[in-house]
Design a protein around this motif. Structure first.
Motif, PDB file in Angstrom:
ATOM      1  N   ILE A   1      46.215 119.406  53.835  1.00 15.70           N
ATOM      2  CA  ILE A   1      47.218 120.579  53.524  1.00 15.70           C
ATOM      3  C   ILE A   1      46.858 121.954  52.802  1.00 15.70           C
ATOM      4  CG2 ILE A   1      49.579 122.145  53.730  1.00 15.70           C
ATOM      5  CD1 ILE A   1      48.535 120.789  56.310  1.00 15.70           C
ATOM      6  N   ALA A   2      46.462 121.315  51.294  1.00 19.37           N
ATOM      7  CA  ALA A   2      46.310 122.239  50.377  1.00 19.37           C
ATOM      8  C   ALA A   2      44.821 122.685  50.461  1.00 19.37           C
ATOM      9  CB  ALA A   2      46.404 121.066  48.429  1.00 19.37           C
ATOM     10  N   GLY A   3      43.840 121.543  51.041  1.00 22.98           N
ATOM     11  CA  GLY A   3      42.469 122.531  51.286  1.00 22.98           C
ATOM     12  C   GLY A   3      42.745 123.965  52.471  1.00 22.98           C
ATOM     13  N   GLY A   4      43.847 123.309  52.683  1.00 23.67           N
ATOM     14  CA  GLY A   4      43.910 124.249  54.193  1.00 23.67           C
ATOM     15  C   GLY A   4      44.355 125.483  53.710  1.00 23.67           C
ATOM     16  N   GLU A   5      45.077 125.450  52.678  1.00 23.16           N
ATOM     17  CA  GLU A   5      46.160 127.048  51.988  1.00 23.16           C
ATOM     18  C   GLU A   5      45.397 127.408  50.917  1.00 23.16           C
ATOM     19  OE1 GLU A   5      49.937 125.926  51.611  1.00 23.16           O
ATOM     20  OE2 GLU A   5      50.332 126.228  53.758  1.00 23.16           O
ATOM     21  N   GLN A   6      44.493 126.644  50.357  1.00 24.72           N
ATOM     22  CA  GLN A   6      43.701 126.830  49.483  1.00 24.72           C
ATOM     23  C   GLN A   6      44.570 126.794  48.375  1.00 24.72           C
ATOM     24  OE1 GLN A   6      40.184 128.901  49.670  1.00 24.72           O
ATOM     25  NE2 GLN A   6      40.318 129.388  52.081  1.00 24.72           N
ATOM     26  N   VAL A   7      45.316 125.807  47.351  1.00 19.26           N
ATOM     27  CA  VAL A   7      46.388 125.470  46.858  1.00 19.26           C
ATOM     28  C   VAL A   7      46.117 124.462  46.035  1.00 19.26           C
ATOM     29  CG1 VAL A   7      47.676 127.655  47.652  1.00 19.26           C
ATOM     30  CG2 VAL A   7      48.418 124.404  48.095  1.00 19.26           C
ATOM     31  N   ALA A   8      46.253 124.312  44.663  1.00 15.64           N
ATOM     32  CA  ALA A   8      46.283 122.810  44.126  1.00 15.64           C
ATOM     33  C   ALA A   8      46.981 122.557  44.970  1.00 15.64           C
ATOM     34  CB  ALA A   8      46.391 123.211  42.543  1.00 15.64           C
ATOM     35  N   GLU A   9      46.809 120.873  44.722  1.00 17.41           N
ATOM     36  CA  GLU A   9      47.655 119.475  45.504  1.00 17.41           C
ATOM     37  C   GLU A   9      48.905 120.086  44.174  1.00 17.41           C
ATOM     38  OE1 GLU A   9      46.330 116.091  45.651  1.00 17.41           O
ATOM     39  OE2 GLU A   9      44.202 116.965  45.908  1.00 17.41           O
ATOM     40  N   ASP A  10      49.563 119.803  43.475  1.00 22.90           N
ATOM     41  CA  ASP A  10      50.418 120.054  42.623  1.00 22.90           C
ATOM     42  C   ASP A  10      51.585 121.041  43.114  1.00 22.90           C
ATOM     43  OD1 ASP A  10      49.544 121.636  41.343  1.00 22.90           O
ATOM     44  OD2 ASP A  10      49.132 120.318  38.994  1.00 22.90           O
ATOM     45  N   LYS A  11      50.833 121.616  43.283  1.00 20.03           N
ATOM     46  CA  LYS A  11      51.515 123.368  44.341  1.00 20.03           C
ATOM     47  C   LYS A  11      51.996 123.239  44.902  1.00 20.03           C
ATOM     48  CE  LYS A  11      50.205 125.156  40.022  1.00 20.03           C
ATOM     49  NZ  LYS A  11      51.650 125.649  39.357  1.00 20.03           N
ATOM     50  N   LEU A  12      52.188 121.948  46.160  1.00 19.01           N
ATOM     51  CA  LEU A  12      52.598 121.660  47.600  1.00 19.01           C
ATOM     52  C   LEU A  12      53.090 120.321  47.211  1.00 19.01           C
ATOM     53  CD1 LEU A  12      52.446 122.473  49.877  1.00 19.01           C
ATOM     54  CD2 LEU A  12      50.542 121.406  50.655  1.00 19.01           C
ATOM     55  N   SER A  13      54.281 119.808  47.891  1.00 20.88           N
ATOM     56  CA  SER A  13      55.060 118.560  48.418  1.00 20.88           C
ATOM     57  C   SER A  13      55.211 118.477  48.964  1.00 20.88           C
ATOM     58  CB  SER A  13      56.707 119.265  47.883  1.00 20.88           C
ATOM     59  OG  SER A  13      57.266 119.674  49.206  1.00 20.88           O
ATOM     60  N   ILE A  14      54.735 116.367  48.617  1.00 22.54           N
ATOM     61  CA  ILE A  14      54.811 115.981  49.962  1.00 22.54           C
ATOM     62  C   ILE A  14      55.478 116.250  51.094  1.00 22.54           C
ATOM     63  CG2 ILE A  14      54.759 113.903  50.917  1.00 22.54           C
ATOM     64  CD1 ILE A  14      53.348 113.057  48.162  1.00 22.54           C
ATOM     65  N   PRO A  15      56.437 116.593  51.320  1.00 20.74           N
ATOM     66  CA  PRO A  15      57.499 116.713  52.068  1.00 20.74           C
ATOM     67  C   PRO A  15      57.374 117.460  53.039  1.00 20.74           C
ATOM     68  CG  PRO A  15      59.318 116.351  50.642  1.00 20.74           C
ATOM     69  CD  PRO A  15      58.247 116.295  50.117  1.00 20.74           C
ATOM     70  N   ASP A  16      56.735 119.262  51.652  1.00 22.05           N
ATOM     71  CA  ASP A  16      56.610 120.315  52.656  1.00 22.05           C
ATOM     72  C   ASP A  16      55.041 120.330  53.384  1.00 22.05           C
ATOM     73  OD1 ASP A  16      58.227 121.687  52.194  1.00 22.05           O
ATOM     74  OD2 ASP A  16      57.648 122.956  49.939  1.00 22.05           O
ATOM     75  N   ALA A  17      54.074 119.259  52.735  1.00 21.13           N
ATOM     76  CA  ALA A  17      52.986 118.937  53.354  1.00 21.13           C
ATOM     77  C   ALA A  17      52.823 118.730  55.346  1.00 21.13           C
ATOM     78  CB  ALA A  17      51.661 118.659  52.612  1.00 21.13           C
TER      79      ALA A  17
ATOM     80  N   LEU B   1      29.969 115.985  58.486  1.00 19.03           N
ATOM     81  CA  LEU B   1      29.600 116.862  57.236  1.00 19.03           C
ATOM     82  C   LEU B   1      30.915 117.935  57.748  1.00 19.03           C
ATOM     83  CD1 LEU B   1      29.825 117.035  53.824  1.00 19.03           C
ATOM     84  CD2 LEU B   1      27.753 118.430  54.273  1.00 19.03           C
ATOM     85  N   VAL B   2      32.275 117.466  56.900  1.00 19.97           N
ATOM     86  CA  VAL B   2      33.209 118.715  57.217  1.00 19.97           C
ATOM     87  C   VAL B   2      33.623 119.524  56.295  1.00 19.97           C
ATOM     88  CG1 VAL B   2      35.763 119.345  57.808  1.00 19.97           C
ATOM     89  CG2 VAL B   2      34.203 116.733  58.435  1.00 19.97           C
ATOM     90  N   GLU B   3      33.822 120.876  55.931  1.00 19.54           N
ATOM     91  CA  GLU B   3      33.716 121.586  55.047  1.00 19.54           C
ATOM     92  C   GLU B   3      35.881 121.603  54.680  1.00 19.54           C
ATOM     93  OE1 GLU B   3      33.792 126.387  54.338  1.00 19.54           O
ATOM     94  OE2 GLU B   3      34.068 125.932  56.221  1.00 19.54           O
ATOM     95  N   GLY B   4      35.672 121.726  53.487  1.00 18.41           N
ATOM     96  CA  GLY B   4      36.518 121.142  52.588  1.00 18.41           C
ATOM     97  C   GLY B   4      38.013 121.862  52.380  1.00 18.41           C
ATOM     98  N   ALA B   5      37.227 123.537  52.902  1.00 18.93           N
ATOM     99  CA  ALA B   5      38.395 124.628  52.492  1.00 18.93           C
ATOM    100  C   ALA B   5      38.656 125.182  53.758  1.00 18.93           C
ATOM    101  CB  ALA B   5      37.930 125.907  51.729  1.00 18.93           C
ATOM    102  N   GLY B   6      40.064 126.146  54.373  1.00 19.68           N
ATOM    103  CA  GLY B   6      40.414 126.827  55.395  1.00 19.68           C
ATOM    104  C   GLY B   6      40.494 125.898  55.984  1.00 19.68           C
ATOM    105  N   GLU B   7      40.591 125.865  57.464  1.00 18.45           N
ATOM    106  CA  GLU B   7      41.462 125.220  58.437  1.00 18.45           C
ATOM    107  C   GLU B   7      40.380 123.977  58.743  1.00 18.45           C
ATOM    108  OE1 GLU B   7      42.671 127.535  61.692  1.00 18.45           O
ATOM    109  OE2 GLU B   7      43.964 128.180  60.196  1.00 18.45           O
ATOM    110  N   THR B   8      39.223 124.315  58.191  1.00 17.92           N
ATOM    111  CA  THR B   8      38.043 122.833  59.357  1.00 17.92           C
ATOM    112  C   THR B   8      38.920 121.699  58.837  1.00 17.92           C
ATOM    113  OG1 THR B   8      36.471 124.713  58.361  1.00 17.92           O
ATOM    114  CG2 THR B   8      35.378 122.488  59.171  1.00 17.92           C
TER     115      THR B   8
END
Length: 343
Positions: A217-233, A163-170
């Protein structure tokens, strides 16, 4: 006595798992055809069970999956929703046609309770890591046995899960550990060259693989998925994968072999001397915490799971979190490994 699988507490709206399963006797059964077929069933059962595969790696005798598993919704599936899911599967028991006939019989008999029980039974594997893995492995085994003219199981034991934490860098740490498997094994210089891992598929343009890495990557940065473009991710994930530079197979100009990671005795020596490894170096090792640790995350996350499942542990244990051996700025695990941490 086999322990019950540790799953996320019911209060979690979504859970993340690293799952690992090996072929019986470690036989090398996954050729190109087998990997293609496995990926086909992976996509089908991902959709049927309502889970999401964030990344994966299929090797010759085992596979890794990083799964996002939402909590079971409070509103049950309707008959029409179930039938649509069954029709999307290439093969299942019962088939969509058979299920449709059974539901029609219940309705003709005005047996709403029987219909509900039938639907719930077929939906039992949805939104559940064990149900998903069971369906996936059984379906692939059926195809493989028919293709090879064999009988019996093809899996070594029940699958392992963490079981892996979803927030942060884990989550990104676990994803990188999975995608770096072909590099650690010496079968690819760069995971983008290995088409059977999530990053390799994403680099080749696979939409689902790209979406999965964006979730990570969105989970690591704790931002909404739609705020992060796929190329950037994808760009950020690649930087994460190669934080310490790319390791290559081959030889130096002086004829010395290049290594894919540290030798096991070197790592143990560092740990014994209370030295600390950078996270990027840790990811190039075969570290049992990533497959045998039960829970992986920050101290707060691990202790939250520990408190929610307190009855499963000794009353003498004051807290659940145990730091990972030899790691600078450590992650924590619920299961303390006393031997063979590396290798």
């Amino acid at each position: 006595m086999r322990q019950r699988r540790l799953k996320a507490p019911a209060s979690f709206p979504v859970a993340y798992y690293h799952c690992l399963s090996r072929v019986v006797d470690r036989q090398f059964v996954f050729g190109e055809l087998e990997r293609e077929q496995f990926l086909k069933y992976l996509g089908e059962h991902e959709s049927f069970c309502g889970v999401r595969v964030l990344t994966y790696c299929i090797l010759s005798n085992h596979f890794h999956l990083l799964l996002e598993v939402p909590a079971k919704p409070t509103t049950p599936r309707t008959a029409e929703e179930l039938l649509a899911k069954l029709e999307a599967l290439s093969s299942t028991a019962p088939s969509a046609a058979t299920a449709r006939q059974r539901i029609a019989m219940f309705r003709q008999a005005n047996d709403a309770a029987g219909e509900r029980e039938f639907i719930d039974r077929l939906c039992a594997t949805m939104w559940d890591v064990s149900g998903f893995m069971q369906r996936l492995k059984q379906r692939f085994t059926q195809w493989f046995n028919r293709h090879k003219g064999r009988k019996g199981t093809m899996w070594e034991e029940r699958f392992k899960s963490v079981l892996v934490e979803g927030a942060g860098e884990t989550l990104a740490t676990m994803a990188a550990y999975i995608d770096l498997n072909p590099v650690r094994a010496g079968i690819a210089n760069d995971p983008k060259e290995y088409r059977w891992c999530g990053y390799g598929a994403a680099a080749a343009g696979d939409r689902r693989a790209r979406t999965g890495l964006r979730v990570i990557i969105a989970g690591g940065e704790q931002v909404a998925e739609d705020k992060l473009s796929i190329p950037d991710a994808l760009a950020k994930y690649r930087v994460w994968l190669f934080g310490q530079g790319e390791e290559r197979e081959g030889f130096t100009e002086t004829g010395q072999p290049l290594r894919h990671g540290f030798k096991r005795n070197e790592v143990l020596a560092v740990a014994a001397a209370k030295g600390q490894l950078a996270l990027e170096d840790y990811l190039r090792l075969k570290v049992r915490y990533f497959s045998d640790g039960a829970v992986l995350g920050t101290r707060a996350f691990v202790n939250e799971v520990f408190a929610a499942l307190r009855e499963r542990f000794s009353p003498q244990r004051p807290e659940g979190a145990r730091p990972m051996t030899g790691l600078k700025n450590p992650l924590f695990t619920l299961r303390e490994l006393r031997a063979r941490v590396f290798g």
